[in-house]
Enzyme design. Structure first.
Site, PDB file in Angstrom:
ATOM      1  N   CYS A 139       0.828  -1.199   0.000  1.00 55.05           N
ATOM      2  CA  CYS A 139       0.000   0.000   0.000  1.00 55.05           C
ATOM      3  C   CYS A 139       0.867   1.256   0.000  1.00 55.05           C
ATOM      4  O   CYS A 139       2.060   1.213   0.297  1.00 55.05           O
ATOM      5  CB  CYS A 139      -0.897   0.007   1.234  1.00 55.05           C
ATOM      6  SG  CYS A 139      -1.810  -1.525   1.482  1.00 55.05           S
ATOM      7  N   ARG A 160       2.988   0.894  -6.898  1.00 55.24           N
ATOM      8  CA  ARG A 160       3.117  -0.076  -5.818  1.00 55.24           C
ATOM      9  C   ARG A 160       2.038  -1.151  -5.875  1.00 55.24           C
ATOM     10  O   ARG A 160       2.129  -2.172  -5.198  1.00 55.24           O
ATOM     11  CB  ARG A 160       3.047   0.640  -4.460  1.00 55.24           C
ATOM     12  CG  ARG A 160       4.187   1.619  -4.238  1.00 55.24           C
ATOM     13  CD  ARG A 160       3.968   2.462  -3.003  1.00 55.24           C
ATOM     14  NE  ARG A 160       4.093   1.696  -1.776  1.00 55.24           N
ATOM     15  CZ  ARG A 160       5.201   1.588  -1.058  1.00 55.24           C
ATOM     16  NH1 ARG A 160       6.305   2.189  -1.468  1.00 55.24           N
ATOM     17  NH2 ARG A 160       5.233   0.896   0.052  1.00 55.24           N
ATOM     18  N   TRP A 193      -3.824  -2.151  -1.025  1.00 56.07           N
ATOM     19  CA  TRP A 193      -3.740  -3.492  -1.612  1.00 56.07           C
ATOM     20  C   TRP A 193      -4.331  -4.432  -0.577  1.00 56.07           C
ATOM     21  O   TRP A 193      -3.802  -4.589   0.511  1.00 56.07           O
ATOM     22  CB  TRP A 193      -2.287  -3.826  -1.904  1.00 56.07           C
ATOM     23  CG  TRP A 193      -2.064  -5.064  -2.708  1.00 56.07           C
ATOM     24  CD1 TRP A 193      -2.093  -5.198  -4.063  1.00 56.07           C
ATOM     25  CD2 TRP A 193      -1.731  -6.362  -2.196  1.00 56.07           C
ATOM     26  NE1 TRP A 193      -1.802  -6.490  -4.426  1.00 56.07           N
ATOM     27  CE2 TRP A 193      -1.570  -7.227  -3.297  1.00 56.07           C
ATOM     28  CE3 TRP A 193      -1.549  -6.877  -0.906  1.00 56.07           C
ATOM     29  CZ2 TRP A 193      -1.254  -8.572  -3.158  1.00 56.07           C
ATOM     30  CZ3 TRP A 193      -1.229  -8.218  -0.767  1.00 56.07           C
ATOM     31  CH2 TRP A 193      -1.083  -9.046  -1.884  1.00 56.07           C
ATOM     32  N   ASN A 223      -0.091   1.055   6.368  1.00 59.23           N
ATOM     33  CA  ASN A 223       0.555  -0.021   5.635  1.00 59.23           C
ATOM     34  C   ASN A 223       1.009  -1.056   6.641  1.00 59.23           C
ATOM     35  O   ASN A 223       1.562  -0.704   7.688  1.00 59.23           O
ATOM     36  CB  ASN A 223       1.787   0.477   4.870  1.00 59.23           C
ATOM     37  CG  ASN A 223       1.438   1.409   3.736  1.00 59.23           C
ATOM     38  OD1 ASN A 223       0.278   1.577   3.390  1.00 59.23           O
ATOM     39  ND2 ASN A 223       2.452   2.027   3.156  1.00 59.23           N
ATOM     40  N   GLY A 224       0.838  -2.333   6.332  1.00 54.44           N
ATOM     41  CA  GLY A 224       1.301  -3.378   7.227  1.00 54.44           C
ATOM     42  C   GLY A 224       0.177  -4.281   7.690  1.00 54.44           C
ATOM     43  O   GLY A 224      -0.898  -4.353   7.075  1.00 54.44           O
ATOM     44  N   GLU A 250      12.690 -16.917 -14.612  1.00 55.13           N
ATOM     45  CA  GLU A 250      12.327 -15.504 -14.643  1.00 55.13           C
ATOM     46  C   GLU A 250      11.415 -15.199 -15.827  1.00 55.13           C
ATOM     47  O   GLU A 250      10.460 -14.423 -15.712  1.00 55.13           O
ATOM     48  CB  GLU A 250      13.593 -14.654 -14.704  1.00 55.13           C
ATOM     49  CG  GLU A 250      13.375 -13.168 -14.964  1.00 55.13           C
ATOM     50  CD  GLU A 250      12.622 -12.446 -13.864  1.00 55.13           C
ATOM     51  OE1 GLU A 250      12.299 -11.265 -14.069  1.00 55.13           O
ATOM     52  OE2 GLU A 250      12.355 -13.055 -12.801  1.00 55.13           O
ATOM     53  N   LYS A 253       7.691 -13.591 -15.504  1.00 52.60           N
ATOM     54  CA  LYS A 253       7.270 -12.359 -16.177  1.00 52.60           C
ATOM     55  C   LYS A 253       5.983 -12.580 -16.963  1.00 52.60           C
ATOM     56  O   LYS A 253       5.083 -11.744 -16.955  1.00 52.60           O
ATOM     57  CB  LYS A 253       8.375 -11.869 -17.127  1.00 52.60           C
ATOM     58  CG  LYS A 253       9.526 -11.195 -16.434  1.00 52.60           C
ATOM     59  CD  LYS A 253       9.102  -9.859 -15.858  1.00 52.60           C
ATOM     60  CE  LYS A 253      10.063  -9.413 -14.772  1.00 52.60           C
ATOM     61  NZ  LYS A 253       9.902 -10.128 -13.498  1.00 52.60           N
ATOM     62  N   GLU A 288       2.995 -13.014 -14.605  1.00 47.98           N
ATOM     63  CA  GLU A 288       2.711 -11.780 -13.868  1.00 47.98           C
ATOM     64  C   GLU A 288       1.839 -10.817 -14.667  1.00 47.98           C
ATOM     65  O   GLU A 288       0.895 -10.237 -14.131  1.00 47.98           O
ATOM     66  CB  GLU A 288       4.016 -11.055 -13.522  1.00 47.98           C
ATOM     67  CG  GLU A 288       4.742 -11.553 -12.309  1.00 47.98           C
ATOM     68  CD  GLU A 288       5.973 -10.722 -12.020  1.00 47.98           C
ATOM     69  OE1 GLU A 288       6.137 -10.318 -10.853  1.00 47.98           O
ATOM     70  OE2 GLU A 288       6.778 -10.464 -12.942  1.00 47.98           O
ATOM     71  N   HIS A 316      11.342 -35.933 -16.548  1.00 47.34           N
ATOM     72  CA  HIS A 316      10.912 -36.262 -15.189  1.00 47.34           C
ATOM     73  C   HIS A 316       9.541 -35.664 -14.861  1.00 47.34           C
ATOM     74  O   HIS A 316       9.262 -35.349 -13.707  1.00 47.34           O
ATOM     75  CB  HIS A 316      11.953 -35.790 -14.181  1.00 47.34           C
ATOM     76  CG  HIS A 316      13.267 -36.475 -14.325  1.00 47.34           C
ATOM     77  ND1 HIS A 316      13.558 -37.689 -13.756  1.00 47.34           N
ATOM     78  CD2 HIS A 316      14.382 -36.120 -15.032  1.00 47.34           C
ATOM     79  CE1 HIS A 316      14.783 -38.048 -14.069  1.00 47.34           C
ATOM     80  NE2 HIS A 316      15.310 -37.126 -14.853  1.00 47.34           N
ATOM     81  N   LYS A 372       4.336  -3.814  -5.793  1.00 44.75           N
ATOM     82  CA  LYS A 372       5.748  -3.619  -6.103  1.00 44.75           C
ATOM     83  C   LYS A 372       6.642  -3.976  -4.933  1.00 44.75           C
ATOM     84  O   LYS A 372       7.687  -4.591  -5.101  1.00 44.75           O
ATOM     85  CB  LYS A 372       5.978  -2.155  -6.506  1.00 44.75           C
ATOM     86  CG  LYS A 372       7.385  -1.863  -7.010  1.00 44.75           C
ATOM     87  CD  LYS A 372       7.658  -2.572  -8.320  1.00 44.75           C
ATOM     88  CE  LYS A 372       9.013  -2.235  -8.876  1.00 44.75           C
ATOM     89  NZ  LYS A 372       9.328  -3.049 -10.066  1.00 44.75           N
TER      90      LYS A 372
END
Length: 603
Positions: free
Chosen positions: A2, A27, A74, A98-99, A476, A480, A483, A499, A598
């Site tokens: 947030c 964010r 968020w 925030n938190g 990665e 991406k 996301e 496998h 973020k």
């Protein structure tokens, strides 16, 4: 996560609060709101969804006030809607947070029994109700806040307004970061310096446990023990220009194209003559074990570093996800190097792991993009990436800057231990110096990747394969894609195909193969034949030599010939562009993908 913005000003703050929230959009958020004190009363406006909804509400129902707080939320506790949006308020106070408040259910039950009425599902509302309870008992704002903070368990960054007080805002920090901006007859509060960029170029940062009282004429800070303290104010070069798209359609696209400069700047800042890192308070040549701890994209950067350090410096490396490491409580031999990688420098799990390693008598080295961050401040030494603010939620330039810094560390560690000679060190340093130019060549072929993205946009599942240092790049690349396009994607070590993952291969599954012409190329090409035999749609990333040797049908992306040492940095760029163009083709929100934030400052 947030975002917080606060202003104690001399004139109307409504528009400036909204502008600050715009700077915090990167964010990640799902609702927003602002509150002010005008004519002694608390006013607030909140809206679910994007900031445009809040601005439309303010056009219908304007607000006044020269003091105010704003928030982008968020969702953690409670669904994303207007009722759960911040600020939370009573007739006496308003709070943004925030938190996580860990004991909010206990506080909620106690306050409900005392007659307080809750309207939201959030943990944050317990804070404003608790502060209001102490105000009703006759405590002044500072004392009421202190009493409330003594009852709260968890992590938080708080900004608090009080009815009847138009020249007072209280801020408190435990875990989550807060920055204070200093102006001429005004003070400002933000969850990061970027939120304050156009308002103030003089910034100070609250330390963990601090409480601050902001007024027009200045700020008073007290530490966890209630002692009045001073926090250093620093000049910052951040400005509103840094959050301009610069003609690009999305911040992510702009940041991908900034990578040659960012990598060049990082190399210039870190790699000294003779392949050394300067300013470390411990001797690299005495390091016998390295523990790398990170989350998400930073974790994948750490996996690449494991290959580099073990191969070049002959030092054992363990790479761990911070959220798992902190609860394993592993035994660590004294004097090892614990390396923490975090773009924001505020990742909660990584901070907790750092403090554990401190207790295990490890040398603490951090790799961050924010020099004033918690992780940087609590480290023995810092490797600073020169990426600048990264607005797109999906990390691009910060990732390649991390890889660049880690390559410098691997070289310096190998050279310091005498594991490589001057000739090898010079060759590898030269290869690093060429990376910005090689990435510029990749970017020049952007249209090729845009065309190939059409082959992926209609897929339901995508596999990424690689070996050696290309394996973390496969991980990665898959991250991406998932996301920002919401396509299910997985990265695998190419040797693991037989496998299990090979069962997924059919004509509908694109397989992105990362295969530079290195010592593992033939092994990867062999695995590729297994994919081709089952009708998989192959997208092959290699240099011209590797493409000419392929011998099977595939869509190809020709990349520059580079030393295998630096191939992970160069090959990271096309997988970023591929994900970007797929997301654009699907019409998703590239810069602010759903459900993502973020900076993850809670567990």
């Amino acid at each position: 996560m947030c975002g917080i913005i606060g202003i104690v000003g001399q004139y109307d703050v409504t528009q400036r609060l909204c502008d600050g929230l715009r700077r915090l959009e990167y964010r990640g958020y799902d609702s927003s709101g602002i509150a002010s004190v005008a004519d002694g009363r608390i006013e607030r406006r909140r809206a679910a969804g994007k900031l445009n909804n809040l601005e439309a509400l303010l056009a219908e129902r304007p607000m006044a006030g020269t003091i105010g707080i704003g928030h982008t939320r968020w969702a953690t506790h409670g669904v994303p809607n207007q009722v759960n949006a911040h600020p939370h308020a009573t007739l006496r106070a308003a709070v943004v947070h925030n938190g996580i408040i860990e004991n909010y259910l206990e506080l909620r039950g106690e306050l409900t029994a005392l007659g307080h009425r809750f309207e939201s599902e959030t943990d944050t509302e317990a804070v404003v109700q608790l502060i209001s309870h102490y105000l009703e008992l006759g405590f002044e704002p500072e004392a009421a806040t202190a009493q409330a903070l003594g009852r709260i368990d968890g992590s938080f960054a708080l900004a608090i307004l009080f009815a009847g007080h138009e020249d007072m805002m209280i801020a408190a920090r435990r875990g989550s970061p807060l920055a204070i901006g200093h102006g001429d007859g005004e003070t400002y509060l933000g969850s990061d310096a970027l939120a304050l960029a156009p308002l103030s170029q003089t910034i100070s940062y609250l330390s963990d446990g601090d409480t601050a009282v902001l007024g027009r004429d200045g700020v008073t800070v007290r530490d966890r023990g209630g002692r009045r303290v001073s926090r250093e104010a620093r000049r910052t070069a951040l400005s509103g220009a840094l959050i301009d798209k610069g003609g690009y359609r999305h911040f992510m696209h702009k940041e991908i194209f900034e990578q040659p400069r960012v990598i060049g700047d990082t190399l210039a800042a870190l790699l000294g003559p003779g392949v050394t890192l300067t300013g470390l308070p411990f001797a690299l040549e005495r390091i016998e074990r390295v523990t790398i701890i990170a989350c998400g994209t930073s974790y994948y950067a750490g996996l690449v570093a494991k290959y580099w350090i073990e191969r070049l410096a002959c030092v054992a490396v363990e790479v761990d996800i911070a959220s798992e490491f902190r609860y394993r409580a592993p035994a660590m031999a004294e004097g090892g190097l614990a390396l923490f990688i975090s773009q924001s420098g505020e990742t909660a799990d990584t901070v907790a792991a750092l403090r554990y390693c401190r207790g295990q008598r490890q040398h603490i080295l951090s790799l961050v993009n924010v020099p004033e961050s918690t992780i940087a401040r609590e480290s023995d030494a810092v490797l600073l990436t020169m990426a600048g603010p990264e607005i797109g939620v999906a990390s691009t330039k910060a990732f390649t800057a991390q890889l660049t810094a880690l390559a410098c560390l691997a070289l310096a560690l190998a050279r310091g231990r005498g594991a490589i000679g001057d000739d090898v060190a010079a060759r590898l340093a030269g290869a690093l110096a060429e990376v910005p130019a090689r990435i510029a060549e990749v970017l020049a072929d952007d249209e090729c990747l845009r065309a190939i993205a059409a082959e992926i946009a209609d897929a339901r599942d995508v596999l990424y394969l690689g070996r050696g240092t290309s394996y973390p790049i496969a991980l990665e690349g898959a991250l991406k894609l998932k996301e920002i396009s919401y396509i299910h994607a997985e990265g695998y070590a190419a040797g693991e195909m037989k496998h299990g993952p090979i069962a997924l291969i059919d004509a509908k599954v694109p397989v992105v193969v990362i295969a530079p012409s290195d010592e593992l190329y033939d092994k990867t090409a062999s695995n590729l034949q297994e994919v081709a035999a089952r009708g998989g749609r192959i997208i092959f990333l290699s240099d011209r030599t590797g493409i000419d040797r392929l011998g099977t049908k595939a869509l190809t992306v020709a990349l520059p010939e580079v030393d295998p040492f630096v191939s992970p940095i160069v090959y990271a760029v096309p997988v970023q562009l591929l994900a970007y163009h797929v997301a654009v083709a699907k019409g998703t929100d590239v810069d602010q993908p759903r459900n993502l934030a973020k900076s993850v400052t809670v567990e």
